[in-house]
Motif scaffolding. Structure first.
Motif, PDB file in Angstrom:
ATOM      1  N   GLY A  12      37.115 103.653  36.343  1.00 25.10           N
ATOM      2  CA  GLY A  12      36.598 103.312  34.896  1.00 25.10           C
ATOM      3  C   GLY A  12      35.059 102.992  34.877  1.00 25.10           C
ATOM      4  N   ASN A  13      34.434 102.624  36.049  1.00 21.70           N
ATOM      5  CA  ASN A  13      32.893 102.315  36.177  1.00 21.70           C
ATOM      6  C   ASN A  13      32.074 103.410  36.731  1.00 21.70           C
ATOM      7  OD1 ASN A  13      34.040 101.947  38.759  1.00 21.70           O
ATOM      8  ND2 ASN A  13      32.958 100.293  39.300  1.00 21.70           N
ATOM      9  N   PHE A  35      36.315 111.603  28.180  1.00 21.10           N
ATOM     10  CA  PHE A  35      37.607 112.052  27.901  1.00 21.10           C
ATOM     11  C   PHE A  35      37.606 112.574  26.321  1.00 21.10           C
ATOM     12  CE2 PHE A  35      38.263 110.545  32.261  1.00 21.10           C
ATOM     13  CZ  PHE A  35      39.237 111.409  32.476  1.00 21.10           C
ATOM     14  N   LYS A  36      37.237 111.555  25.428  1.00 16.84           N
ATOM     15  CA  LYS A  36      37.146 111.873  23.939  1.00 16.84           C
ATOM     16  C   LYS A  36      36.507 113.226  23.580  1.00 16.84           C
ATOM     17  CE  LYS A  36      33.318 109.228  22.757  1.00 16.84           C
ATOM     18  NZ  LYS A  36      32.784 107.745  22.011  1.00 16.84           N
ATOM     19  N   GLU A  42      46.706 119.241  21.393  1.00 14.49           N
ATOM     20  CA  GLU A  42      47.541 119.311  22.885  1.00 14.49           C
ATOM     21  C   GLU A  42      47.360 118.539  23.885  1.00 14.49           C
ATOM     22  OE1 GLU A  42      45.566 121.888  21.222  1.00 14.49           O
ATOM     23  OE2 GLU A  42      47.289 122.294  19.896  1.00 14.49           O
ATOM     24  N   PHE A  43      46.064 117.820  23.892  1.00 11.90           N
ATOM     25  CA  PHE A  43      45.632 117.281  25.060  1.00 11.90           C
ATOM     26  C   PHE A  43      45.186 115.876  24.125  1.00 11.90           C
ATOM     27  CE2 PHE A  43      42.240 115.642  27.867  1.00 11.90           C
ATOM     28  CZ  PHE A  43      42.936 115.488  29.014  1.00 11.90           C
ATOM     29  N   PRO A  44      46.028 114.828  24.044  1.00 15.55           N
ATOM     30  CA  PRO A  44      45.604 113.584  23.422  1.00 15.55           C
ATOM     31  C   PRO A  44      45.088 112.746  24.331  1.00 15.55           C
ATOM     32  CG  PRO A  44      47.807 113.747  23.444  1.00 15.55           C
ATOM     33  CD  PRO A  44      47.520 115.110  23.856  1.00 15.55           C
ATOM     34  N   VAL A  45      44.089 111.940  24.203  1.00 18.95           N
ATOM     35  CA  VAL A  45      43.523 111.171  24.962  1.00 18.95           C
ATOM     36  C   VAL A  45      43.830 109.448  24.408  1.00 18.95           C
ATOM     37  CG1 VAL A  45      41.348 110.181  25.885  1.00 18.95           C
ATOM     38  CG2 VAL A  45      41.569 112.674  25.858  1.00 18.95           C
ATOM     39  N   ALA A  46      44.100 108.720  25.062  1.00 23.08           N
ATOM     40  CA  ALA A  46      44.526 107.228  25.066  1.00 23.08           C
ATOM     41  C   ALA A  46      43.057 106.600  24.590  1.00 23.08           C
ATOM     42  CB  ALA A  46      45.057 106.634  26.045  1.00 23.08           C
ATOM     43  N   VAL A  71      39.392 108.079  36.560  1.00 25.73           N
ATOM     44  CA  VAL A  71      40.525 108.215  36.695  1.00 25.73           C
ATOM     45  C   VAL A  71      41.337 107.644  35.412  1.00 25.73           C
ATOM     46  CG1 VAL A  71      42.860 108.235  37.823  1.00 25.73           C
ATOM     47  CG2 VAL A  71      40.648 108.288  39.102  1.00 25.73           C
ATOM     48  N   PRO A  72      42.101 108.536  34.789  1.00 29.00           N
ATOM     49  CA  PRO A  72      42.713 107.982  33.428  1.00 29.00           C
ATOM     50  C   PRO A  72      43.698 107.162  33.830  1.00 29.00           C
ATOM     51  CG  PRO A  72      42.417 110.568  33.291  1.00 29.00           C
ATOM     52  CD  PRO A  72      41.998 109.991  34.582  1.00 29.00           C
ATOM     53  N   GLU A  73      44.011 106.106  32.983  1.00 25.04           N
ATOM     54  CA  GLU A  73      44.849 104.842  33.520  1.00 25.04           C
ATOM     55  C   GLU A  73      46.482 105.560  33.722  1.00 25.04           C
ATOM     56  OE1 GLU A  73      44.957 101.277  31.137  1.00 25.04           O
ATOM     57  OE2 GLU A  73      42.854 101.211  31.188  1.00 25.04           O
ATOM     58  N   PHE A  74      46.906 106.660  32.843  1.00 28.62           N
ATOM     59  CA  PHE A  74      48.094 107.033  33.258  1.00 28.62           C
ATOM     60  C   PHE A  74      48.301 107.336  34.623  1.00 28.62           C
ATOM     61  CE2 PHE A  74      46.273 110.997  31.837  1.00 28.62           C
ATOM     62  CZ  PHE A  74      46.710 111.920  32.527  1.00 28.62           C
ATOM     63  N   MET A  75      47.088 107.763  35.377  1.00 32.18           N
ATOM     64  CA  MET A  75      47.290 108.481  36.687  1.00 32.18           C
ATOM     65  C   MET A  75      47.329 107.564  37.844  1.00 32.18           C
ATOM     66  SD  MET A  75      44.952 111.931  36.349  1.00 32.18           S
ATOM     67  CE  MET A  75      45.170 112.638  37.792  1.00 32.18           C
TER      68      MET A  75
END
Length: 144
Positions: A12-13, A35-36, A42-46, A71-75
């Motif tokens: 995140g930094n 990411f936005k 089909e590919f939503p972003v938190a 790295v996205p948080e879900f990973m």
């Protein structure tokens, strides 16, 4: 082979780290994708990942590019305490090596102070304040 371009994962930094790297190496970012920018039905972003970087690129010298992403948080998180591969910087002079070493290592942990190496170069190793490991080296016998 044209070039080898290191790619680093951040928690995140990435933008903060790359702004710091840009202050050391100079240059301009050639690509910044959040990411936005890629979000679709089909590919939503938190929401908490929307402004994180999917891709950032900083050219370093004529043939190299330093690349990164968050790295996205879900990973899950990148382990910043693991022994990651080091990024090696080949300086053109002792002065340049000292400058890069001193600026990049600021706020980090020095593993090997820059100086004469047993293999005949001028080198030093450290982990920067973002957990990335670097080797800065000047080889006076390089014939590139």
């Amino acid at each position: 082979m044209r070039a080898i371009n290191p790619w680093i994962n951040f928690n995140g930094n990435a933008e903060e780290a790359f702004t710091f790297y840009k202050s050391v190496f100079g240059g301009e970012f050639t690509k910044i994708i959040r990411f936005k920018d890629l979000a679709t039905a089909e590919f939503p972003v938190a929401d908490n990942d929307a402004d994180k970087l999917m891709h950032i690129a900083l050219p370093i010298g004529p043939n190299n590019v330093l690349i990164a992403n968050d790295v996205p948080e879900f990973m899950g998180r990148v382990s910043e305490n693991e022994n990651r591969s080091k990024i090696a910087v080949s300086a053109e002079s002792r002065e340049e090596a000292d400058n890069i070493f001193n600026r990049l290592s600021a706020g980090g942990d020095i593993e090997g102070q820059i100086g004469e190496s047993p293999w005949g170069t001028y080198a030093g190793m450290f982990r920067d304040k973002y957990g990335i490991e670097w080797i800065v080296e000047f080889d006076p016998n390089y014939k590139g």
